[in-house]
Scaffold this active site. Structure first.
Site, PDB file in Angstrom:
ATOM      1  N   ASP A  78       6.780  -8.990   8.327  1.00 18.68           N
ATOM      2  CA  ASP A  78       7.332  -9.719   9.475  1.00 18.68           C
ATOM      3  C   ASP A  78       8.780 -10.140   9.240  1.00 18.68           C
ATOM      4  OD1 ASP A  78       6.392 -11.597   7.513  1.00 18.68           O
ATOM      5  OD2 ASP A  78       6.466 -13.199   9.024  1.00 18.68           O
ATOM      6  N   GLU A 171       4.552 -13.880   6.558  1.00 25.71           N
ATOM      7  CA  GLU A 171       5.152 -14.657   5.467  1.00 25.71           C
ATOM      8  C   GLU A 171       6.106 -15.705   6.028  1.00 25.71           C
ATOM      9  OE1 GLU A 171       8.202 -15.763   2.450  1.00 25.71           O
ATOM     10  OE2 GLU A 171       8.513 -14.818   4.379  1.00 25.71           O
TER      11      GLU A 171
HETATM   12 ZN   LIG Z   1      11.172 -12.809   3.068  1.00 27.27          ZN
END
Ligand SMILES: [Zn+2]
Length: 400
Positions: A78, A171
């Site tokens: 992401d 994340e």
């Molecule tokens: Zn990162």
């Protein structure tokens, strides 16, 4: 025409994978899976089967010498919330001359504003076109993992450790390790490839705690307040003033911890304050917690008839204590940099990392760089020179 390793990076940044912290689904956005599927195809091209689990995590294994530790590699699919990655149009700056780079959309960048650019004169850079972030955080990490494994596929004569691969979603919204399964992963220790400068390595995060303070005032009509009213906002100001002023984030750096007032809400009757407390050293974090107790006592001394509810809780811990249990994951990195003649240093992260979550789930996971800079915005760029050096480092780490 890019060489294969960089072409993969270009392919990855063109896929929109922004996560969403307001979504409750797993992964938070389905479009992240577009990249997960692409990664599975690229692994397949290297002859590696992979699985995509119900949480959007890709796992794969690349066999190596029997009897050696399985070394894990991780990167996230992401991109950050602060800036869109939709329709990213990466541009190549060949043999950078040290001048102003015109990105497009009225934006430019120069070494005066971004001194790291000055270190890359003569290097090839990949930059944005000014309207999106680049997503080198962390698509450079994904491309580096593919590049290192691609090297061993091309060189079957070179013996290496068995490699476990894991690509995680979400994340950037702090949910990366939530559904991470150390058994499926199967690594003895691992590396998250999700940093910046090629010399900069990390195996330490903050220890994190928080304090919630509720201060109860005495509310009464302001016309009749004489000698009676205690304004909860005054209590809040007094509380904050009783904490050490120099321990605010804007006055701290390197290994210095901080107490940070994140938000407050106050009226006459009641005030609420939320603080986060951070330190790399656990004993010092405990000292900082005591500063909150002391602030409460100080306010009660000044305003004896009020009530203050103080709640302090722990959030996450410095991953170093887990990494220290298996020092080889650090010494292997040092040996790789030394063998290649590259400079390096370990620097504590002033925040968290997916590696911290993995470490506390039993897989010690230091953080390695990607050779990219200015993350989370339109000035993000990748140094192809540094990317190639980090590929060499990964190969050295993984060699038998
Ligand atoms: Zn990162």
């Amino acid at each position: 025409m890019y060489e294969k390793d960089i072409q993969r990076f270009i392919d990855y940044v063109k896929i929109d994978t922004q996560s969403d912290d307001t979504s409750f689904s797993v992964p938070s956005t389905l479009k992240q899976l577009d990249l997960s599927h692409k990664l599975q195809e690229d692994l397949k091209e290297l002859g590696i089967d992979s699985t995509l689990d119900e949480f959007g995590i890709v796992y794969a294994k690349f066999p190596g010498e029997e009897g050696l530790d399985v070394i894990g590699l991780n990167a996230h699919v992401d991109t950050a919330l602060e800036c869109s990655d939709k329709d990213c149009k990466p541009q190549l700056i060949s043999n950078y001359n040290g001048g102003v780079i015109e990105l497009g959309h009225g934006y430019s960048m120069s070494p005066e504003e971004f001194p790291s650019l000055g270190d890359h004169i003569g290097d090839d850079l990949i930059v944005t076109s000014g309207d999106t972030l680049l997503g080198a955080d962390d698509k450079a990490g994904l491309a580096l993992i593919m590049a290192a494994i691609g090297y061993f596929v091309e060189h079957p004569e070179i013996k290496h450790h068995p490699i476990a691969i894991c690509f995680t979603p979400d994340e950037e919204i702090g949910r990366g390790p939530d559904h991470f399964d150390p058994v499926k992963f199967g690594a003895k220790y691992a590396y998250t490839i999700d940093g910046g400068r090629y010399e900069e390595l990390a195996c330490e995060t903050f220890n994190a705690a928080h304090a919630d303070v509720v201060l109860h005032g005495v509310s009464i009509h302001p016309g009749e307040a004489y000698g009676k009213m205690v304004n909860a906002s005054d209590l809040a100001f007094a509380f904050d003033k009783a904490l050490p002023a120099k321990k605010r984030p804007q006055f701290t750096k390197d290994r210095e911890g901080f107490n940070h007032l994140v938000c407050m809400e106050s009226g006459v009757d009641e005030a609420k304050m939320h603080y986060i407390i951070r330190n790399h050293d656990r004993a010092l974090l405990e000292e900082q917690k005591k500063e909150f107790e002391a602030a409460k006592e100080a306010v009660l001394k000044e305003f004896p008839n009020v009530r203050i509810d103080l709640t302090i809780g722990d959030d996450y811990r410095n991953m170093k204590e887990k990494i220290d249990e298996y020092p080889e994951c650090v010494t292997r990195v040092n040996a790789a940099y030394e063998k290649l003649g590259y400079p390096y240093y370990w620097k504590p992260i002033r925040g968290g990392t997916d590696g911290a979550g993995f470490s506390f789930k039993g897989v010690p996971t230091p953080n390695l760089p990607t050779g990219s800079f200015n993350h989370h915005g339109r000035f993000e760029y990748l140094s192809i020179g540094e990317f190639k050096k980090i590929k060499n480092v990964l190969i050295e780490i993984l060699k038998a």
